[in-house]
Enzyme design. Structure first.
Site, PDB file in Angstrom:
ATOM      1  N   PHE A 114       0.934  -0.938  -0.151  1.00  0.00           N
ATOM      2  CA  PHE A 114       0.002  -0.039  -0.096  1.00  0.00           C
ATOM      3  C   PHE A 114       1.065   1.237   0.029  1.00  0.00           C
ATOM      4  CE2 PHE A 114      -4.574   0.563   0.723  1.00  0.00           C
ATOM      5  CZ  PHE A 114      -5.043  -0.264   0.039  1.00  0.00           C
ATOM      6  N   GLN A 227      -8.272  14.374   2.967  1.00  0.00           N
ATOM      7  CA  GLN A 227      -7.667  13.858   2.145  1.00  0.00           C
ATOM      8  C   GLN A 227      -8.362  13.501   0.842  1.00  0.00           C
ATOM      9  OE1 GLN A 227      -6.817   9.235   2.885  1.00  0.00           O
ATOM     10  NE2 GLN A 227      -4.944  10.052   2.817  1.00  0.00           N
ATOM     11  N   HIS A 229      -8.250  11.309  -2.383  1.00  0.00           N
ATOM     12  CA  HIS A 229      -7.894   9.971  -2.772  1.00  0.00           C
ATOM     13  C   HIS A 229      -7.359  10.220  -4.297  1.00  0.00           C
ATOM     14  CE1 HIS A 229      -7.476   5.777  -3.730  1.00  0.00           C
ATOM     15  NE2 HIS A 229      -7.572   5.496  -2.195  1.00  0.00           N
ATOM     16  N   LEU A 239     -14.939   5.249  -5.454  1.00  0.00           N
ATOM     17  CA  LEU A 239     -13.439   4.796  -5.212  1.00  0.00           C
ATOM     18  C   LEU A 239     -13.168   3.694  -5.970  1.00  0.00           C
ATOM     19  CD1 LEU A 239     -11.076   5.449  -3.393  1.00  0.00           C
ATOM     20  CD2 LEU A 239     -11.872   3.585  -1.927  1.00  0.00           C
ATOM     21  N   GLU A 242      -7.002   1.908  -3.562  1.00  0.00           N
ATOM     22  CA  GLU A 242      -5.353   1.697  -3.584  1.00  0.00           C
ATOM     23  C   GLU A 242      -5.044   0.306  -3.847  1.00  0.00           C
ATOM     24  OE1 GLU A 242      -3.509   4.754  -1.269  1.00  0.00           O
ATOM     25  OE2 GLU A 242      -1.888   3.228  -0.471  1.00  0.00           O
ATOM     26  N   ARG A 273      -0.597   9.386  -0.344  1.00  0.00           N
ATOM     27  CA  ARG A 273      -1.732   9.902  -1.346  1.00  0.00           C
ATOM     28  C   ARG A 273      -1.895  11.462  -1.603  1.00  0.00           C
ATOM     29  NH1 ARG A 273      -6.784   6.383   1.684  1.00  0.00           N
ATOM     30  NH2 ARG A 273      -5.946   4.519   0.667  1.00  0.00           N
ATOM     31  N   HIS A 337     -11.985  11.898   0.254  1.00  0.00           N
ATOM     32  CA  HIS A 337     -12.156  10.548   0.601  1.00  0.00           C
ATOM     33  C   HIS A 337     -12.143  10.439   2.347  1.00  0.00           C
ATOM     34  CE1 HIS A 337     -11.751   6.241   0.930  1.00  0.00           C
ATOM     35  NE2 HIS A 337     -10.208   6.446   1.468  1.00  0.00           N
ATOM     36  N   ARG A 372      -3.159  10.660   5.991  1.00  0.00           N
ATOM     37  CA  ARG A 372      -3.534   9.096   6.190  1.00  0.00           C
ATOM     38  C   ARG A 372      -2.863   8.422   5.275  1.00  0.00           C
ATOM     39  NH1 ARG A 372      -7.068   5.190   5.311  1.00  0.00           N
ATOM     40  NH2 ARG A 372      -8.686   6.437   4.336  1.00  0.00           N
TER      41      ARG A 372
HETATM   42  C1  LIG Z   1     -15.131   3.667   0.064  1.00  0.00           C
HETATM   43  C2  LIG Z   1     -14.117   3.688   1.212  1.00  0.00           C
HETATM   44  C3  LIG Z   1     -13.049   2.823   1.133  1.00  0.00           C
HETATM   45  C4  LIG Z   1     -12.285   2.633   2.151  1.00  0.00           C
HETATM   46  N1  LIG Z   1     -11.376   1.866   2.322  1.00  0.00           N
HETATM   47  C5  LIG Z   1     -10.404   1.939   3.108  1.00  0.00           C
HETATM   48  C6  LIG Z   1      -9.270   0.497   3.334  1.00  0.00           C
HETATM   49  O1  LIG Z   1      -9.316  -0.145   2.527  1.00  0.00           O
HETATM   50  N2  LIG Z   1      -8.576   0.574   4.386  1.00  0.00           N
HETATM   51  C7  LIG Z   1      -8.656   1.560   5.571  1.00  0.00           C
HETATM   52  O2  LIG Z   1      -7.916   1.502   6.673  1.00  0.00           O
HETATM   53  N3  LIG Z   1      -9.730   2.561   5.333  1.00  0.00           N
HETATM   54  C8  LIG Z   1     -10.350   2.357   4.349  1.00  0.00           C
HETATM   55  N4  LIG Z   1     -11.379   3.710   4.338  1.00  0.00           N
HETATM   56  C9  LIG Z   1     -11.863   4.353   5.355  1.00  0.00           C
HETATM   57  C10 LIG Z   1     -12.504   3.539   6.683  1.00  0.00           C
HETATM   58  O3  LIG Z   1     -13.316   2.678   6.000  1.00  0.00           O
HETATM   59  C11 LIG Z   1     -13.208   4.524   7.523  1.00  0.00           C
HETATM   60  O4  LIG Z   1     -12.408   5.534   7.927  1.00  0.00           O
HETATM   61  C12 LIG Z   1     -13.714   3.680   8.647  1.00  0.00           C
HETATM   62  O5  LIG Z   1     -14.449   2.550   8.413  1.00  0.00           O
HETATM   63  C13 LIG Z   1     -14.576   4.400   9.703  1.00  0.00           C
HETATM   64  O6  LIG Z   1     -15.316   3.506  10.729  1.00  0.00           O
HETATM   65  P1  LIG Z   1     -16.116   4.148  11.685  1.00  0.00           P
HETATM   66  O7  LIG Z   1     -16.348   3.079  12.693  1.00  0.00           O
HETATM   67  O8  LIG Z   1     -15.167   5.490  12.457  1.00  0.00           O
HETATM   68  O9  LIG Z   1     -17.374   4.896  11.280  1.00  0.00           O
HETATM   69  P2  LIG Z   1     -18.475   4.356  10.161  1.00  0.00           P
HETATM   70  O10 LIG Z   1     -18.140   3.037   9.836  1.00  0.00           O
HETATM   71  O11 LIG Z   1     -18.501   5.381   9.143  1.00  0.00           O
HETATM   72  O12 LIG Z   1     -19.855   4.149  11.275  1.00  0.00           O
HETATM   73  C14 LIG Z   1     -20.501   5.355  11.566  1.00  0.00           C
HETATM   74  C15 LIG Z   1     -21.502   5.024  12.417  1.00  0.00           C
HETATM   75  O13 LIG Z   1     -22.256   6.045  13.080  1.00  0.00           O
HETATM   76  C16 LIG Z   1     -23.384   6.137  13.083  1.00  0.00           C
HETATM   77  N5  LIG Z   1     -23.924   7.473  12.866  1.00  0.00           N
HETATM   78  C17 LIG Z   1     -23.499   8.489  12.521  1.00  0.00           C
HETATM   79  N6  LIG Z   1     -24.067   9.807  12.921  1.00  0.00           N
HETATM   80  C18 LIG Z   1     -25.236   9.441  13.755  1.00  0.00           C
HETATM   81  C19 LIG Z   1     -26.184   9.842  14.534  1.00  0.00           C
HETATM   82  N7  LIG Z   1     -26.404  11.313  14.415  1.00  0.00           N
HETATM   83  N8  LIG Z   1     -27.053   8.929  15.326  1.00  0.00           N
HETATM   84  C20 LIG Z   1     -26.867   7.821  15.403  1.00  0.00           C
HETATM   85  N9  LIG Z   1     -25.640   7.237  14.529  1.00  0.00           N
HETATM   86  C21 LIG Z   1     -24.983   7.748  13.921  1.00  0.00           C
HETATM   87  C22 LIG Z   1     -23.730   5.683  11.773  1.00  0.00           C
HETATM   88  O14 LIG Z   1     -25.204   4.782  11.756  1.00  0.00           O
HETATM   89  C23 LIG Z   1     -22.570   4.526  11.700  1.00  0.00           C
HETATM   90  O15 LIG Z   1     -23.050   3.386  12.399  1.00  0.00           O
HETATM   91  C24 LIG Z   1     -12.436   3.587   3.358  1.00  0.00           C
HETATM   92  C25 LIG Z   1     -13.309   4.629   3.148  1.00  0.00           C
HETATM   93  C26 LIG Z   1     -14.067   4.789   2.106  1.00  0.00           C
HETATM   94  C27 LIG Z   1     -15.248   5.637   2.266  1.00  0.00           C
END
Ligand SMILES: Cc1cc2nc3c(=O)[nH]c(=O)nc-3n(C[C@H](O)[C@H](O)[C@H](O)COP(=O)(O)OP(=O)(O)OC[C@H]3O[C@@H](n4cnc5c(N)ncnc54)[C@H](O)[C@@H]3O)c2cc1C
Length: 558
Positions: A114, A227, A229, A239, A242, A273, A337, A372
């Protein structure tokens, strides 16, 4: 009123990992989420999760150095050390829970390369890593019999005597507004991608938690670090992971040149990135692009390899562009991203508000600094999700429940009613949301300067004024997405202003924050975090020192 020792807002990877830990620690835990847990944006992560495994001859220090260099020396090095040291255990634990990581020819856990790292240390499940991890953590939450408020939307954090003591939330199925009391709260609400358009983020990534925390008096750190991407589809922002470049894809311009040779001769397509996105944008701006894009070329990898290792990318390319990646290069461009900035926490997840913790993309620990590395975010969610729950135990033991005063619930209900009562001549929230997000991309893009930042900020302020004139078509109680959309927009306006405030304050270029009017990194004055607070006068910015342990800042070349 319901009561829990630990209430976690968000059921993505950070939230569910925190919840499982809370139960293991003997707490009464509940999770509240605006969508079904497996619809959280973590589900969309494709490429993988980083870990330096000692028995593979890898060293956490090398991972830490790559992360710190990738961050353009803005990450707090004590936090990075913790993340990289704990990565191996976190990965193996996920495997034991049941994540079916892809394996190599010898049957061992396989890795792929990566960006920003010389060693291939990204573990993956084909191109659906996040989905595999999230489903397994959801299974764990079922095993632990976790209470989940599913499809509930949190509108406010409640503070009494300076402590965070619960939330007000809407049950989206019935429209009922309720208060839920908790001794400690972890915000794990994910990213804020949709403050920009287009974005790779799911439509639900509206940064609610950043605004909730800001309104409760917490600080947001390094909000200017957005960021872009390097490989997103033009138009819809989808997306292409990567992982493509990790598996050997090239970037070429209209003259069929692998242009990264000019910008990062050593790392080529796998520079960090921010560097790759700027290189692409330079090619496009200097006339060597094709309709505002450059090309991602995977033809030399062959159809079988692409379908085996990158099947999901092939699906996206065929479905959205009608392109078979083994036959034709695909047009891509830098796209919004990820937000490196977020709610300031220490490496135990604690914010400056007693009883309030944060983890995952909404938090800033800070391990990503100004940029990141790919596959470090999934790692961040599980490492700091777990730590935030562990560290809330002490607080839970030493504090009693505090009732949420009725008047807070009543005043929230009145706020929603006033939105329903607006005259029908008003503006649709969706229209304002799109206008704001497009101007954020314009003003706080791959490049930015004083003028573009000011323009974006003016626009956001204008949207805030216009918010007073919004109109909701749907007056019903059941699944009123019109109301939820309006409340999300209200949060997004705060997030957008915080981003503009951080970007205006940082008078240098570092990592993803590249100012064409101040092109150099300025360690003398700006080896510092920006901290945004909201008070009666608006959005105020302070600074704080970056924690350096073993790695003194150096010039960053790839
Ligand atoms: C397309 C894509 C591909 C990616 N690929 C990678 C990768 O390969 N490797 C890597 O390391 N990172 C990757 N990332 C980044 C990574 O996936 C995210 O940063 C990470 O998964 C975020 O996890 P989280 O648990 O913080 O939030 P999320 O998984 O976004 O969860 C947020 C939660 O908060 C809840 N929520 C939000 N607001 C409220 C509210 N007001 N009331 C109640 N609930 C609420 C939602 O319902 C959800 O359950 C990628 C991101 C994207 C968009």
């Amino acid at each position: 009123m319901s009561k829990h020792d630990l209430l976690i807002i968000g059921a993505g990877l950070a939230g569910l990992r925190a919840a499982v830990e809370g139960v293991r620690q003997g707490l009464n835990v509940a999770v509240i989420t605006k969508v079904h847990p497996v619809r959280s944006h973590s589900n969309a992560a494709q490429g993988g999760i980083n870990a330096a495994l000692t028995d593979r001859g890898d060293d956490w220090r090398d991972h830490a150095f790559s992360t710190i260099k990738g961050s353009d020396y803005l990450a707090d090095q004590d936090a990075v050390e913790i993340m990289c040291k704990e990565a191996g255990d976190a990965l193996i634990e996920l495997e034991h829970m049941g994540v079916i990581f892809s394996r190599d020819d010898e049957g061992k856990l396989g890795t792929r390369a990566f960006g920003g790292q010389k060693k291939a240390r990204t573990f993956f499940v084909g191109a659906i890593t996040g989905s595999a991890m999230l489903h397994v953590l959801y299974e764990q939450s079922v095993k632990y019999n976790l209470s989940i408020y599913e499809e509930w939307f949190v509108t406010k954090l409640v503070k009494v005597d300076g402590k965070c003591v619960g939330v007000i939330a809407i049950d989206m199925k019935t429209g009922k507004v309720e208060s839920i009391s908790a001794k400690s709260i972890v915000i794990a609400t994910g990213g804020a991608g949709r403050v920009f358009e287009p974005s790779t983020n799911a439509i639900i990534c509206t940064g609610d938690g950043l605004s909730l925390a800001l309104r409760a008096g917490a600080e947001l750190m390094d909000t200017e670090m957005i960021q872009y991407h390097p490989t997103t589809l033009a138009g819809n922002g989808i997306l292409l992971s990567e992982a493509a470049r990790g598996e050997g894809a090239y970037l070429i311009n209209s003259e069929n040149e692998r242009f990264m040779e000019r910008y990062a001769p050593d790392y080529m397509e796998l520079a960090s990135r921010d560097v790759v996105s700027r290189s692409e944008q330079t090619e496009i701006d200097e006339g060597r692009g094709i309709n505002g894009c450059v090309l991602l070329d995977m033809r030399h990898l062959g159809k079988i390899f692409i379908e085996e290792r990158l099947g999901y990318l092939q699906e996206v390319a065929t479905e959205f562009m009608g392109i078979d990646l083994s036959e034709k290069p695909i047009p891509i461009k830098p796209g919004m991203h990820y937000i490196m900035g977020g709610i300031k926490t220490d490496y135990n997840g604690a914010t400056s508000v007693p009883g309030l913790y944060a983890a995952g993309e909404c938090a800033n620990v800070s391990v990503h600094g100004a940029n990141r590395l790919g596959a470090n975010s999934l790692l961040d969610t599980v490492v700091f999700g777990r730590r935030s729950a562990v560290n809330s135990v002490e607080w839970v033991k030493n504090n009693e429940f505090i009732e949420i005063p009725d008047e807070i619930l009543i005043s929230e209900k009145k706020r929603f009613q006033s939105l329903f009562d607006q005259p029908s001549s008003g503006i649709r929230p969706g229209k304002l949301r799109l206008e704001m997000a497009e101007s954020m991309t314009k003003g706080i893009g791959v490049w930015r300067d004083e003028k573009s930042i000011n323009n974006a900020w003016e626009k956001v302020k204008n949207i805030r004024e216009n918010y007073n004139n919004i109109f909701l078509d749907d007056k019903g109680k059941v699944y009123n997405t019109d109301l939820i959309g309006a409340l999300e927009l209200d949060f997004m306006i705060d997030v957008a202003e915080s981003i503009c405030a951080g970007a205006k304050a940082r008078k240098e270029s570092r990592g993803a924050h590249f100012r064409t009017d101040l092109k150099d990194r300025d360690d003398k004055n700006w080896l510092k975090h920006t901290l945004v607070e909201k008070n009666d006068e608006g959005f105020m910015v302070k600074t704080s020192d970056v924690k350096i342990t073993d790695w003194e800042p150096e010039e960053r070349v790839y």
